[in-house]
Design an enzyme around this catalytic site. Structure first.
Site, PDB file in Angstrom:
ATOM      1  N   LYS A  38       1.513  52.021  79.148  1.00  0.00           N
ATOM      2  CA  LYS A  38       2.480  53.075  78.829  1.00  0.00           C
ATOM      3  C   LYS A  38       2.681  54.076  79.983  1.00  0.00           C
ATOM      4  CE  LYS A  38       2.431  52.113  73.958  1.00  0.00           C
ATOM      5  NZ  LYS A  38       1.303  51.415  73.361  1.00  0.00           N
ATOM      6  N   TYR A  73      -4.566  49.315  67.060  1.00  0.00           N
ATOM      7  CA  TYR A  73      -3.768  48.211  67.596  1.00  0.00           C
ATOM      8  C   TYR A  73      -4.088  48.091  69.072  1.00  0.00           C
ATOM      9  CZ  TYR A  73       0.376  45.660  69.244  1.00  0.00           C
ATOM     10  OH  TYR A  73       1.239  44.757  69.835  1.00  0.00           O
ATOM     11  N   ASP A 102      -9.674  51.738  74.523  1.00  0.00           N
ATOM     12  CA  ASP A 102      -8.279  51.342  74.720  1.00  0.00           C
ATOM     13  C   ASP A 102      -7.454  52.626  74.808  1.00  0.00           C
ATOM     14  OD1 ASP A 102      -5.729  50.438  74.752  1.00  0.00           O
ATOM     15  OD2 ASP A 102      -5.877  49.200  72.945  1.00  0.00           O
TER      16      ASP A 102
HETATM   17  C1  LIG Z   1       0.938  49.937  73.101  1.00  0.00           C
HETATM   18  C2  LIG Z   1      -0.498  49.627  72.983  1.00  0.00           C
HETATM   19  C3  LIG Z   1      -1.033  48.401  73.410  1.00  0.00           C
HETATM   20  C4  LIG Z   1      -0.168  47.266  73.873  1.00  0.00           C
HETATM   21  O1  LIG Z   1       0.538  47.566  75.023  1.00  0.00           O
HETATM   22  P1  LIG Z   1       1.862  46.691  75.351  1.00  0.00           P
HETATM   23  O2  LIG Z   1       2.291  47.217  76.683  1.00  0.00           O
HETATM   24  O3  LIG Z   1       2.820  46.957  74.248  1.00  0.00           O
HETATM   25  O4  LIG Z   1       1.447  45.269  75.400  1.00  0.00           O
HETATM   26  C5  LIG Z   1      -2.398  48.243  73.375  1.00  0.00           C
HETATM   27  N1  LIG Z   1      -3.208  49.221  72.930  1.00  0.00           N
HETATM   28  C6  LIG Z   1      -2.735  50.403  72.511  1.00  0.00           C
HETATM   29  C7  LIG Z   1      -3.679  51.464  72.052  1.00  0.00           C
HETATM   30  C8  LIG Z   1      -1.362  50.645  72.493  1.00  0.00           C
HETATM   31  O5  LIG Z   1      -0.900  51.809  72.028  1.00  0.00           O
END
Ligand SMILES: *Cc1c(COP(=O)(O)O)cnc(C)c1O
Length: 437
Positions: free
Chosen positions: A270, A147, A242
């Site tokens: 995060k 994701y 990511d």
């Molecule tokens: C949480 C997450 C996102 C999205 O971040 P948001 O701050 O919720 O928009 C993108 N990539 C990864 C791997 C994530 O865990």
């Protein structure tokens, strides 16, 4: 066991559902996967959360990662208060942004330059735009079960067939957008090679969670990330790690530090905001120099680099970079997983395993740790749902879905872990027949 009272949470949920779709501002919070009433929280401190009915929980989500130094940690709150008193936002540059950027670049040397955003989604959206702008190509390769935020062209799953263009996973994503996204199974190294053989000259970039955390915790198999690096280099595509979830969560240098594999671009989120809204994307300076105002790739944000968020981030990252922080966090998380596995066996449950990297963990009602989304789907999700509720009622807050990873903080050392394990021994006994079915 006395039944937990959740009347106030129920009332707040009923009210919220009148005005907010599903009563929540991010879908997983609605408990749709596990059923039941989402808890509405009023307070958090260290490893604990309190809901509106004053039930206390040991938190194993940590706001999906950010609360790595424990909730409401004094150093972080003080920094936020101080920043807030000086003004919430200027829409102009501040010293803290440069300080944070330098700090990130020092810890993640692949990030020569970076830009701050207000969320992880913005970071990934900007990173893929940049990969496209830099290469002049349009296709992005991603992996099933990863994701990357709710970016249109990344809300895509594999179609049918071996080498396929994606299908939207959300209404509102045009098929023509999804057609620009190639989707392969996570850890399928051969498929990556075949895909590059066929589409190499069209691929702008590859985006991957280098340790996946959005289909529960799934590690890369040996050779997978190496192959991505080789193929991207050979075909002139941009490799994007990511690390929104894994950055400053699995170790001080992210997955790139653990594996020694260097991406071209990295996305963060995060933990970097310490609980305030923040994300970042960065990497090779020749690529980052394509971003406006230096280059032609447009990217902006009214609240990007917000001084209060930056203060929370800097204060959090300072604690995270103290010597032995990740050793301690990794050990307490690993010990907790070992304790859970032992508790499952004592309850006669064989089909259970647990894994962790740094302060991130996965528990699975399956014989082996999963290597792909299919493996997670084939785990005993009914057993997970029962376990979730058995833990929740006893005061341990797990992620409300078998597809989510869990997160601990440095403040979990000691009593909170003991509570998790004691609670799990009871919960496993209660659900053993379902787990073994
Ligand atoms: C949480 C997450 C996102 C999205 O971040 P948001 O701050 O919720 O928009 C993108 N990539 C990864 C791997 C994530 O865990």
């Amino acid at each position: 066991m006395p039944r937990q009272i959740i009347d106030r949470s129920q009332k707040l949920f009923d009210h919220a559902q009148k005005f907010i779709p599903g009563g929540v501002n991010s879908p997983v919070r609605a408990f749709r996967s596990v059923g039941g009433t989402p808890r509405f929280f009023t307070k958090a401190k260290g490893a604990y959360l309190w809901d509106a009915d004053e039930n206390r929980y040991v938190d194993t989500i940590c706001s999906w990662g950010p609360a790595i130094v424990g909730h409401a940690r004094k150093e972080v709150i003080d920094a936020v208060k101080k920043a807030a008193e000086g003004g919430l936002s200027f829409g102009a540059p501040t010293a803290g942004e440069g300080e944070l950027a330098e700090w990130v670049s020092k810890h993640l040397p692949s990030i020569e330059m970076l830009r701050l955003t207000s969320s992880g989604t913005e970071a990934t959206m900007s990173a893929i735009r940049l990969a496209r702008g830099f290469t002049g190509r349009s296709k992005i390769l991603k992996f099933e079960g990863c994701y990357h935020g709710h970016v249109d062209s990344l809300l895509v799953k594999a179609g049918s067939g071996l080498l396929t263009f994606g299908n939207p996973t959300s209404a509102g994503v045009p098929e023509s957008f999804a057609a620009e996204t190639l989707v392969l199974d996570y850890n399928d190294t051969d498929a990556v090679k075949a895909c590059f053989t066929e589409h190499g000259s069209e691929i702008a970039g590859v985006i991957v969670e280098p340790i996946a955390g959005n289909m529960n915790l799934v590690r890369p198999v040996p050779g997978f990330l190496e192959t991505l690096r080789e193929q991207c280099t050979a075909h002139g595509a941009v490799l994007i790690f990511d690390e929104v979830m894994t950055g400053f969560r699995v170790g001080a240098q992210g997955v790139q530090g653990l594996t020694g594999i260097t991406p071209d671009l990295t996305t963060l989120g995060k933990v970097i905001g310490g609980g305030m809204p923040m994300g970042a994307f960065g990497g090779r300076s020749d690529i980052m120099r394509q971003v406006a105002p230096l280059g032609p790739v447009y990217q902006a944000g009214t609240l990007s680099g917000n001084p209060v968020a930056v203060a929370a981030g800097v204060a959090t990252l300072k604690i995270v970079s103290e010597p032995a922080f990740f050793e301690t966090l990794g050990k307490l998380t690993g010990d907790c997983m070992q304790g859970l596995t032992q508790a499952a066996r004592e309850a006669g449950i064989e089909r259970f395993c647990a894994d962790s990297v740094g302060g991130m963990f996965g528990i699975y009602f399956s014989h082996e740790c999963p290597k792909s989304l299919d493996d997670v789907t084939n785990s005993n999700r009914e057993a997970f749902n029962r376990f979730f509720h058995a833990m929740l009622e006893r005061g341990v807050y797990l992620a409300p879905s078998a597809y989510e990873a869990g997160f601990l903080s440095i403040e979990h050392l000691g009593d909170p872990i003991d509570i998790i394990l004691k609670t799990a021994r009871e919960a496993f006994k209660e659900i053993a027949s379902v787990a073994n079915a």
